[in-house]
Each structure stands twice: as C-alpha cells, then as structure tokens.
Scaffold this motif. Structure first.
Motif, short mmCIF file in Angstrom:
data_model
loop_
_atom_site.label_atom_id
_atom_site.label_comp_id
_atom_site.label_asym_id
_atom_site.label_seq_id
_atom_site.Cartn_x
_atom_site.Cartn_y
_atom_site.Cartn_z
N ARG A 1 0.92 -1.32 0.02
CA ARG A 1 0.13 -0.05 0.05
C ARG A 1 0.70 1.30 -0.19
O ARG A 1 0.61 2.16 -0.87
N ASP A 2 1.81 1.35 0.97
CA ASP A 2 2.76 2.51 0.70
C ASP A 2 3.55 2.60 -0.42
O ASP A 2 3.57 3.72 -0.96
N LEU A 3 4.00 1.52 -0.93
CA LEU A 3 4.85 1.59 -2.33
C LEU A 3 3.63 2.11 -3.34
O LEU A 3 4.25 3.03 -4.27
N LEU A 4 2.46 1.69 -3.52
CA LEU A 4 1.56 2.41 -4.51
C LEU A 4 1.07 3.68 -4.20
O LEU A 4 0.90 4.23 -5.09
N MET A 5 0.83 4.14 -2.81
CA MET A 5 0.68 5.27 -2.52
C MET A 5 1.50 6.20 -3.12
O MET A 5 1.34 7.44 -3.38
N ARG A 6 2.87 5.98 -3.21
CA ARG A 6 3.82 7.06 -3.44
C ARG A 6 3.92 7.55 -5.05
O ARG A 6 4.37 8.50 -5.19
N TYR A 7 2.98 6.80 -5.81
CA TYR A 7 2.89 7.12 -6.95
C TYR A 7 2.11 8.16 -7.25
O TYR A 7 2.24 8.98 -8.23
N ALA A 8 1.34 8.69 -6.33
CA ALA A 8 0.85 9.87 -6.36
C ALA A 8 1.80 11.26 -6.39
O ALA A 8 1.54 12.21 -6.87
N THR A 9 2.95 10.96 -5.71
CA THR A 9 3.69 12.07 -5.40
C THR A 9 4.58 12.52 -6.97
O THR A 9 5.03 13.24 -7.09
N TYR A 10 4.23 11.43 -7.68
CA TYR A 10 5.00 11.60 -9.11
C TYR A 10 4.44 12.75 -9.72
O TYR A 10 5.19 13.41 -10.77
N ASN A 11 3.17 13.41 -9.41
CA ASN A 11 2.73 14.56 -9.85
C ASN A 11 2.40 15.62 -8.75
O ASN A 11 1.68 16.43 -9.04
N GLY A 12 2.95 15.23 -7.67
CA GLY A 12 2.63 16.14 -6.57
C GLY A 12 1.52 16.12 -5.86
O GLY A 12 0.82 17.31 -5.42
N SER A 13 0.83 15.00 -5.94
CA SER A 13 -0.61 14.86 -5.50
C SER A 13 -0.68 14.04 -4.04
O SER A 13 -0.11 13.50 -3.76
N ASP A 14 -2.04 14.13 -3.52
CA ASP A 14 -2.41 13.55 -2.17
C ASP A 14 -3.32 12.27 -2.66
O ASP A 14 -4.41 12.59 -3.25
N PRO A 15 -2.76 11.23 -2.39
CA PRO A 15 -3.61 10.03 -2.89
C PRO A 15 -4.95 9.78 -2.15
O PRO A 15 -5.77 9.10 -2.68
N ARG A 16 -5.15 10.34 -1.17
CA ARG A 16 -6.23 10.59 -0.37
C ARG A 16 -7.47 11.22 -0.96
O ARG A 16 -8.58 11.23 -0.66
N ARG A 17 -6.85 12.22 -1.90
CA ARG A 17 -7.80 12.94 -2.65
C ARG A 17 -7.80 12.82 -4.17
O ARG A 17 -8.70 12.99 -4.98
N ALA A 18 -6.68 12.57 -4.63
CA ALA A 18 -6.67 12.28 -6.08
C ALA A 18 -7.41 11.24 -6.47
O ALA A 18 -7.70 10.18 -5.76
N PRO A 19 -7.85 11.42 -7.95
CA PRO A 19 -8.86 10.05 -8.55
C PRO A 19 -8.28 9.00 -8.59
O PRO A 19 -6.91 8.85 -8.80
N GLY A 20 -8.66 7.74 -8.57
CA GLY A 20 -8.38 6.58 -8.63
C GLY A 20 -7.50 6.26 -10.12
O GLY A 20 -6.64 5.47 -10.23
N THR A 21 -7.74 7.32 -10.97
CA THR A 21 -7.10 7.25 -12.48
C THR A 21 -5.85 7.07 -12.13
O THR A 21 -4.93 6.63 -13.18
N LEU A 22 -5.13 7.79 -11.37
CA LEU A 22 -3.83 7.82 -11.03
C LEU A 22 -3.05 6.51 -10.92
O LEU A 22 -1.87 6.38 -10.82
N ALA A 23 -3.81 5.58 -10.55
CA ALA A 23 -3.32 3.98 -10.59
C ALA A 23 -2.51 3.85 -11.66
O ALA A 23 -1.57 2.85 -11.51
N CYS A 24 -2.77 4.51 -12.93
CA CYS A 24 -2.27 3.94 -14.04
C CYS A 24 -0.66 4.39 -13.98
O CYS A 24 0.24 3.94 -14.75
#
Length: 480
Positions: free
Chosen positions: A185-208
């Motif tokens: 979970r931590d590993l995957l949450m970190r991908y939100a930081t690749y565009n400076g976003s918050d995984p708690r608020r960013a759309p699930g689309t960023l899973a890509c």
C-alpha cells in the motif's frame, strides 16, 4: 520576424522547437539559464556532473517519436540503461523489497518477500492500472486537452471505456480495495507524488502511474536525464533553431488579442507565435494585464521538495531506493492538511553513477536524495537533517559522507519564478483536475501556446515532451 519564439529551453520548449522546426518553421528559443534543460538540470561538483532534476525515464516511445520528427532516432542520440533491481524499497520494520524492469520479476520478488497472496493482489491491482492507462492515455495524455464537451461528444462506446478509469474513487480507496499488505500500500500510494498529488484526494485514475513504471518499465539515461535535454538542443540546432541562452524573457507583447512577440533584454523580438515553456503562473505575469484572463493557474499547488547531492563512500546501493517511515500516511497529512514539511518523510535516493553512468570521485560516488515538501516553504536545514539521519540509519550514507549541494522549495522558487517551488503546477487533487489543467492553446489570445508540466497533459519527463509536441501540433493546425 521569426515564425515562433519559444520561452524556455526545458524539455517542453525543446520538444516544441524540434517539432516546429521539423515542420519548416523558423524558431528561436530564449532561456534564462546558461544551459538548456529547465528542471532537467545538472550541477558540476568537484569536477563531477550530477543531475538535480528528474532521475528516471518512462514511456521512451514519446522521446522516440520526437527524435523521429527531428530526423534522427533516440538510440542515435542517447543510450538508455536498465538495472536489476530497478528500485529497492526499505521499510521501517526492516523489510527490503526489490522491484525490477520486468513485471514478472517484480511479482516473483514480492512473493518471496511477502507471500503468494500479496503478489497475486499486486498483480490484480496492476491489471486494473493497465486497463486505466489504456482507457485514459489517448483522451487524457496523447491528444488535445480534454473538455467535458469533448468527452460528451465521444459517444456511448467511449463513455463505457472511460467509466473504467476509476475516477469516482480516490487513489487511496482503489489501492486499499485491491491490496491488503501495508508495505505494498505504501509503495503504491507513493506514485501520487510523481505529480505532486495527495492519494487521499486524487482520483483513482492515477493508479495508471504504477502501471507505467512497473508494467512498462523505467530507464536510466547515459549521462543523466540532462543528457536527454542536451540531445534535444543538439537536434534543434541541426534543424536551424536558434538557442539564446542566458536571455530571460521580460514580457509577452500583444496587439489587441494577438501575440506579436517578446521583450528580451529590453529589445523587442517580433514573432508570429509564442510557445511558453514556463509555469502557467509565470506566463500570467509576463502578459499585459488585459491578456491575463485566459492564462491563470488552476487548483491547489502540487508539492515541492528538498533535494541534496552527497559524496558517499562504497556501500550496498542500487540505482534507485526509497526509505519509508513507519507511518507513511502522516507524510500526506503533513504536506496537504498541515502544509508543513513532513516530520518523518519517505526519502528517495538515486545513485547517479549506477543509474546513469555519471562520474565518480575516486572511491566516492554522487548520491541524489529527495524529500517531498509543500510549495512555498524554506525549511531546508530541517529537511536536510531529517533526510540525512534516515539515510544514515538505513546504511545508505556513512557518518563521514558529505552533503555537497542542496536546494529547498524556496531555492526552487527562486530558480523558476512564480512557481512557489511547486514541481508540477497544480496537483491532481480531484476528478475535475484534468479538465482544469491549462490547455496547450490559449483561448482568447491568438498565437500563444503553453508547454511544460503545469499545462496539459502534466508533469513528468514523457508528459512534458508530449506537452511540447502537442503545443506545436496546435500551432501548426491553426496556421495552415
């Protein structure tokens, strides 16, 4: 008069310049720095060149397309490198997990470290991420900036496809529904930081993003990612582009609602069109007051970061590593809820000589380190102390190793005016973020186009290259 004046010789500006020159346009590029690259920059430390910006290349086919437009090939201009393992993740409970260039090798590594069920769950999540990428790439990345009207015009079949991109859930919700293991979970949450976003608020689309790196792979660049920028500058000049380095743009000139050129060093540069490879907030300031309405930042700023380069002795390191804290979720609470540097952050490192074939100092090597931080905060000393302490505890840095160079969000803001240090413009903080991101063609101002990480399609090396090519495509379509 030149056909096109480009503001900024970052990756987006160079991509636009190559695309336009290849189409027969006369192009001049004006860059404030003494060298091309923008955020893909380097610094020379005791005779060794070190990257200070991006340290990974994904989606190399985007760069291949661009070099092809320029009459050459990516492989003829730069060499790409692969590493085994690609990235090592170190967790606070002592677990170490390696991921690889090939997905099957990553899943085998996860099974050895965490068990068969964890590997199966990650595989299913990445299959979801693959479907999201394939459904969203064309309408949201590789075409013109999306609009609600444009999406409605696509018709029922496209609506069904876009319904699969998980935009109605947050990234954190998607990850928690798919994966139970806290390390993954931590590993995957970190991908939100690749565009400076918050995984708690960013759309699930960023899973890509996880699919792009773990499924499609990431590469090093011989000589660093900065070498990609210098290669593009070289190709641009072969096509006749004139690069003006050390010449910051002071203003964008308008006549009524038509762009007529730039003010550079007090002189007027006449141009039929302008491509601005700069943060949208900076473009807003360069325009006369009457032309600013259609060019303004949208949404919450993305994160910034503290970056340091150390001279480190021999050690057990791989190309890329991440040291996680015990409670990774608190980093996002600090960054986005409390707007302060994280008290116990994840620390990313890149061993530059291993990842990119960068030089060394005898038995010492350069180690790039980065910690996420809110835009607009100095806190350099605090972040450096915390980051270095964690790297020493992880065994990646020795007590005698030396910090040679550093830059905090305030320093980044000084280097890139009007950004407040934000690395990617606005964060992808909700479902509508993709529709609010500024388009590459500025409506209401004829002859002005935007490229770079704060414009469509967003931040990251391949997306910024795509942004420059899309800005050029829009310009060429309008000028036929």
């Amino acid at each position: 008069m030149t056909d096109v004046a480009v503001i900024g010789a970052g990756l987006g500006g160079l991509a636009a310049a190559v695309s336009l020159a290849a189409a027969g346009r006369s192009v001049e590029v004006f860059e404030a720095s003494e060298r091309p690259g923008g955020k893909a920059d380097e610094v020379i430390l005791d005779g060794v060149a070190c990257d200070t910006g991006p340290t990974l290349l994904t989606l190399p086919h985007v760069a291949e397309t661009l070099f092809s437009l320029g009459g050459t090939a990516l492989r003829d201009e730069v060499s790409l490198l692969q590493h085994a393992p690609a990235t090592r993740y170190r967790f606070a409970d002592g677990l170490s997990l390696d991921v690889h260039h090939q997905l099957e090798d990553t899943l085998s590594s996860v099974e050895r470290a965490l068990g068969a069920e964890a590997a199966s769950q990650l595989g299913r999540h990445l299959e979801r991420a693959r479907r999201i990428w394939e459904a969203s790439a064309d309408p949201f990345v590789f075409g013109a900036a999306p609009s609600l009207r444009g999406v409605l015009a696509l018709g029922p079949r496209a609506w069904w496809s876009l319904g699969r991109i998980d935009a109605h859930r947050t990234l954190a919700q998607v990850i928690r529904a798919d994966v139970e293991d806290p390390h993954l979970r931590d590993l995957l949450m970190r991908y939100a930081t690749y565009n400076g976003s918050d995984p708690r608020r960013a759309p699930g689309t960023l899973a890509c993003i996880a699919w792009v790196e773990l499924g499609l792979g990431g590469w090093g660049v011989e000589g660093g990612v900065h070498a990609l920028a210098t290669a593009l500058a070289r190709v641009a000049e072969r096509l006749g582009v004139v690069l003006h380095l050390g010449e910051p743009v002071e203003a964008i000139a308008l006549s009524d609602d038509v762009v007529t050129g730039l003010t550079v060093g007090g002189r007027q540069v006449r141009a039929r069109a302008v491509v601005a490879n700069a943060d949208v907030a900076h473009v807003h300031r360069l325009l006369p007051a009457r032309g600013r309405g259609g060019v303004r930042p949208q949404g919450t700023l993305s994160t910034s970061g503290w970056v340091g380069i150390l001279r480190v002795g021999p050690g057990e390191r791989v190309a890329h590593e991440v040291v996680f804290p015990a409670e990774y979720g608190q980093e996002f609470a600090d960054l986005f809820d409390r707007c302060r540097p994280p008290a116990d952050p994840a620390v990313y490192t890149c061993a530059l000589s291993r990842a990119h074939g960068r030089g060394r100092w005898g038995d010492g090597e350069p180690l790039f380190a980065m910690v996420n931080a809110p835009a607009g905060t100095p806190a350099g000393h605090q972040l450096a102390e915390v980051a270095l302490g964690k790297l020493v505890a992880a065994g990646l840095v020795g007590e005698g190793d030396e910090l040679l160079w550093e830059r905090d969000p305030a320093g980044l803001a000084q280097r890139f005016p009007d950004t407040h240090g934000a690395l990617y413009g606005a964060a992808s903080s909700d479902l509508m973020a993709a529709f609010r991101r500024p388009a590459n063609r500025v409506r209401g101002l004829r002859g002005l186009y935007l490229a770079g990480g704060s414009a469509h399609p967003g931040g990251g090396v391949p997306l910024v290259l795509q942004s420059g090519m899309q800005a050029a495509a829009e310009l060429l379509a309008e000028s036929r």
